[in-house]
Design an enzyme around this catalytic site. Structure first.
Site, PDB file in Angstrom:
ATOM      1  N   GLU A 120       0.720  -1.247  -0.307  1.00 23.07           N
ATOM      2  CA  GLU A 120      -0.099  -0.113  -0.108  1.00 23.07           C
ATOM      3  C   GLU A 120       0.883   1.328  -0.211  1.00 23.07           C
ATOM      4  OE1 GLU A 120      -2.976   0.349  -1.406  1.00 23.07           O
ATOM      5  OE2 GLU A 120      -3.918  -1.042  -0.143  1.00 23.07           O
ATOM      6  N   HIS A 121       0.710   1.905  -0.496  1.00 20.45           N
ATOM      7  CA  HIS A 121       1.233   3.736  -0.895  1.00 20.45           C
ATOM      8  C   HIS A 121       2.555   3.237  -1.549  1.00 20.45           C
ATOM      9  CE1 HIS A 121      -1.167   6.590   0.183  1.00 20.45           C
ATOM     10  NE2 HIS A 121      -2.037   5.414   1.277  1.00 20.45           N
ATOM     11  N   THR A 122       2.813   2.019  -2.480  1.00 21.75           N
ATOM     12  CA  THR A 122       4.148   1.601  -2.886  1.00 21.75           C
ATOM     13  C   THR A 122       4.011   1.559  -4.296  1.00 21.75           C
ATOM     14  OG1 THR A 122       3.723  -0.344  -3.082  1.00 21.75           O
ATOM     15  CG2 THR A 122       4.799   0.082  -0.813  1.00 21.75           C
ATOM     16  N   GLY A 166     -17.660   2.360  -4.565  1.00 25.97           N
ATOM     17  CA  GLY A 166     -16.226   2.850  -3.892  1.00 25.97           C
ATOM     18  C   GLY A 166     -16.000   2.525  -2.624  1.00 25.97           C
ATOM     19  N   LEU A 221     -13.208  -2.532  -4.342  1.00 27.22           N
ATOM     20  CA  LEU A 221     -12.893  -3.631  -4.671  1.00 27.22           C
ATOM     21  C   LEU A 221     -12.672  -2.665  -6.691  1.00 27.22           C
ATOM     22  CD1 LEU A 221     -15.700  -6.373  -3.703  1.00 27.22           C
ATOM     23  CD2 LEU A 221     -12.851  -6.184  -3.959  1.00 27.22           C
ATOM     24  N   SER A 222     -11.883  -1.444  -6.554  1.00 25.93           N
ATOM     25  CA  SER A 222     -11.945  -0.692  -8.248  1.00 25.93           C
ATOM     26  C   SER A 222     -13.151  -1.118  -8.819  1.00 25.93           C
ATOM     27  CB  SER A 222     -10.839  -0.906  -8.164  1.00 25.93           C
ATOM     28  OG  SER A 222     -10.995   0.149  -9.034  1.00 25.93           O
ATOM     29  N   SER A 244     -14.636   1.354 -10.524  1.00 26.80           N
ATOM     30  CA  SER A 244     -14.131   2.379 -11.882  1.00 26.80           C
ATOM     31  C   SER A 244     -13.272   1.826 -12.647  1.00 26.80           C
ATOM     32  CB  SER A 244     -12.924   3.973 -10.766  1.00 26.80           C
ATOM     33  OG  SER A 244     -12.135   3.614 -10.389  1.00 26.80           O
ATOM     34  N   ASP A 272      -5.177  -0.501 -10.556  1.00 23.20           N
ATOM     35  CA  ASP A 272      -6.034  -1.332 -11.071  1.00 23.20           C
ATOM     36  C   ASP A 272      -6.750  -1.614 -12.104  1.00 23.20           C
ATOM     37  OD1 ASP A 272      -6.320  -0.221  -8.417  1.00 23.20           O
ATOM     38  OD2 ASP A 272      -7.327   1.277  -8.582  1.00 23.20           O
TER      39      ASP A 272
HETATM   40  P1  ADP Z   1     -13.453   2.245  -6.736  1.00 24.07           P
HETATM   41  O1  ADP Z   1     -13.580   1.975  -5.361  1.00 24.07           O
HETATM   42  O2  ADP Z   1     -15.207   0.962  -7.309  1.00 24.07           O
HETATM   43  O3  ADP Z   1     -13.195   2.829  -7.779  1.00 24.07           O
HETATM   44  P2  ADP Z   1     -14.070   4.889  -7.210  1.00 24.07           P
HETATM   45  O4  ADP Z   1     -14.476   6.097  -6.552  1.00 24.07           O
HETATM   46  O5  ADP Z   1     -12.484   4.666  -7.982  1.00 24.07           O
HETATM   47  O6  ADP Z   1     -14.357   4.057  -6.292  1.00 24.07           O
HETATM   48  O7  ADP Z   1     -15.181   5.000  -8.834  1.00 24.07           O
HETATM   49  C1  ADP Z   1     -16.524   4.659  -8.912  1.00 24.07           C
HETATM   50  C2  ADP Z   1     -16.956   5.560  -9.277  1.00 24.07           C
HETATM   51  O8  ADP Z   1     -17.059   5.726 -10.818  1.00 24.07           O
HETATM   52  C3  ADP Z   1     -18.631   5.759  -9.397  1.00 24.07           C
HETATM   53  O9  ADP Z   1     -18.970   6.588  -8.528  1.00 24.07           O
HETATM   54  C4  ADP Z   1     -18.868   6.076 -10.285  1.00 24.07           C
HETATM   55  O10 ADP Z   1     -18.725   7.197 -10.892  1.00 24.07           O
HETATM   56  C5  ADP Z   1     -18.056   5.022 -11.520  1.00 24.07           C
HETATM   57  N1  ADP Z   1     -18.374   3.936 -11.365  1.00 24.07           N
HETATM   58  C6  ADP Z   1     -18.444   2.964 -11.306  1.00 24.07           C
HETATM   59  N2  ADP Z   1     -19.136   1.411 -11.731  1.00 24.07           N
HETATM   60  C7  ADP Z   1     -20.075   1.950 -12.612  1.00 24.07           C
HETATM   61  C8  ADP Z   1     -21.207   1.505 -12.966  1.00 24.07           C
HETATM   62  N3  ADP Z   1     -21.296   0.548 -13.210  1.00 24.07           N
HETATM   63  N4  ADP Z   1     -21.584   2.549 -13.807  1.00 24.07           N
HETATM   64  C9  ADP Z   1     -21.393   3.971 -13.431  1.00 24.07           C
HETATM   65  N5  ADP Z   1     -20.766   4.451 -13.059  1.00 24.07           N
HETATM   66  C10 ADP Z   1     -19.456   3.843 -12.348  1.00 24.07           C
HETATM   67 MG    MG Z   2     -11.744   3.287  -8.872  1.00 24.74          MG
END
Ligand code: ADP
Ligand code: MG
Length: 395
Positions: A36-38, A124, A127-128, A130, A175
């Site tokens: 972590e943070h690496t 959020g 588990l990523s 995004s 990620d």
């Molecule tokens: P995480 O750790 O889950 O990646 P992030 O804050 O990096 O958290 O990303 C979450 C954001 O990514 C959500 O608020 C949304 O805007 C977008 N996102 C992720 N998955 C989806 C999805 N299936 N549909 C729409 N937006 C998504």
């Molecule tokens: Mg993310």
């Protein structure tokens, strides 16, 4: 039509758009077991893709516009993807638009599609979601034929660029890398300097339990606390590089160097560097422990990582400390730590698979008793990387 999430996604696409999709793609979330943070310090990490994923079904659109339905958000976005097109209003839709823009920027075809997406990755929740959303979208915009021609490393960078530049979130590369390169039952020993990775078999009969404290003291990773740590690491590199020719990042720093230059570094920077240097060692030890299926040793390394993140890097918080403390003594627990940027968010625990269900229930109960909060808890296993439904493999 078959069963499972891919078939369900195709069926829902068909219902929504009244035609059959051209294809279905999926991309998993990830968990970082240790390290972590690496990543932004050119160091080591040990992530794994997980068996939760975003699924998308698509077909070319007939009006040149992109239409994305997110089942997760219960919302639709319609936008143009072209040079100088502007970002859609909804924040989540920026990810969808940004991936297309990043593809175009690279001279790759990002086709206008009608798209349906659904995801089992909690948003959020550490588990990523995004990266999994981005990678699945990239595969859809490209389509199976074009995607086959794009080297996977390039896809990783395009999706990261989408998030950094077009969404405006300053994430590292881990990620997207994990989502693309994940393998069933494997973790990835990732060298964040060279981006080379080696697969390490994850112990069978073991699960990773990700427990969300539900508190966000710093609203995600791209905020003050996280940036402050990055700055501190940069300052420490400046100090050390003046005295040690070999140092161009914290990756080259040894324990001896920390001792030799502790005075110039001062107390705070000394502890920041000590975390990064010891964490890199722990990642390599963890990969060895994992390869030897020594889950007890692996669990202890996670405990040591938590202590270092709490005391030296100072990115823990009360709720994270409580979550790891109450896990101690629950049947089947091997060890755990805070995971992600810190200041809230999630912990990861290694747990005996046979005890996973009772462990999750008991962790939830103890955390609630201590904090009054309802933790979001998911037990996951390392799963395969992104691909197309029905494809044997994708390169
Ligand atoms: P995480 O750790 O889950 O990646 P992030 O804050 O990096 O958290 O990303 C979450 C954001 O990514 C959500 O608020 C949304 O805007 C977008 N996102 C992720 N998955 C989806 C999805 N299936 N549909 C729409 N937006 C998504
Ligand atoms: Mg993310």
């Amino acid at each position: 039509m078959g069963h499972g999430p891919a078939a369900a996604t195709a069926a829902r696409f068909a219902r929504m758009y009244a035609r059959t999709p051209e294809g279905v793609a999926f991309a998993p979330g990830r968990v970082n077991i240790i390290g972590e943070h690496t990543d932004y310090n050119n160091g080591w990490a040990l992530p794994a893709a997980v068996n939760l994923a975003t699924f998308v079904a698509w077909a070319p659109s007939d009006d040149g516009a992109v239409r994305v339905w997110s089942e997760t958000c219960g919302d639709e976005a319609v936008f143009e993807m072209a040079e100088a097109s502007s970002a859609p209003a909804a924040f989540w839709a920026r990810y969808a638009w940004g991936v297309g823009m990043a593809l175009l920027e690279e001279g790759l075809p990002a086709r206008a599609v009608d798209l349906y997406s659904d995801s089992s990755v909690p948003i959020g929740g550490g588990l990523s979601s995004s990266a999994s959303f981005e990678v699945a979208l990239a595969l859809a915009y490209l389509g199976e034929k074009e995607a086959e021609k794009v080297p996977r490393e390039r896809l990783v960078h395009i999706c990261r660029r989408a998030e950094n530049h077009f969404v405006g979130v300053n994430c590292g590369v881990m990620d997207q890398f994990s989502s693309v390169f994940g393998a069933e039952g494997k973790a990835l020993l990732l060298d964040c300097r060279s981006l080379e990775a080696r697969e390490v078999a994850f112990p069978s009969d073991t699960v990773m339990v990700v427990a969300d404290t539900t508190v966000r003291h710093a609203l995600g990773e791209h905020t003050e606390g996280y940036h402050k740590r990055q700055q501190e690491c940069r300052r420490a590199v400046e100090v050390l590089a003046r005295r040690e020719a070999a140092v161009s990042s914290l990756r080259e720093v040894t324990r001896e160097m920390i001792e030799a230059h502790a005075r110039e570094l001062g107390d705070v920077l000394t502890r920041r560097v000590r975390h990064v240097v010891s964490e890199n060692d722990r990642v390599l030890e963890a990969a060895d422990a994992m390869a030897a299926s020594d889950v007890a040793a692996l669990g202890d390394l996670l405990r040591a990582s938590h202590q270092s993140l709490r005391d030296d890097f100072e990115v823990s918080c009360n709720e994270l400390d409580i979550m790891v403390e109450v896990a101690e003594g629950i049947d089947g627990y091997y060890g755990g730590r805070l995971v992600g940027g810190g200041f809230g968010g999630c912990t990861i625990s290694l747990v005996d698979e046979a005890k996973a269900q009772s462990f999750c229930g008991e962790l939830q109960r103890r955390y609630k008793e201590a904090t009054g909060l309802d933790a979001g808890i998911h037990a996951v296993r390392p799963g395969r990387g992104a691909g197309f439904k029905g494809a044997r493999c994708w390169t």
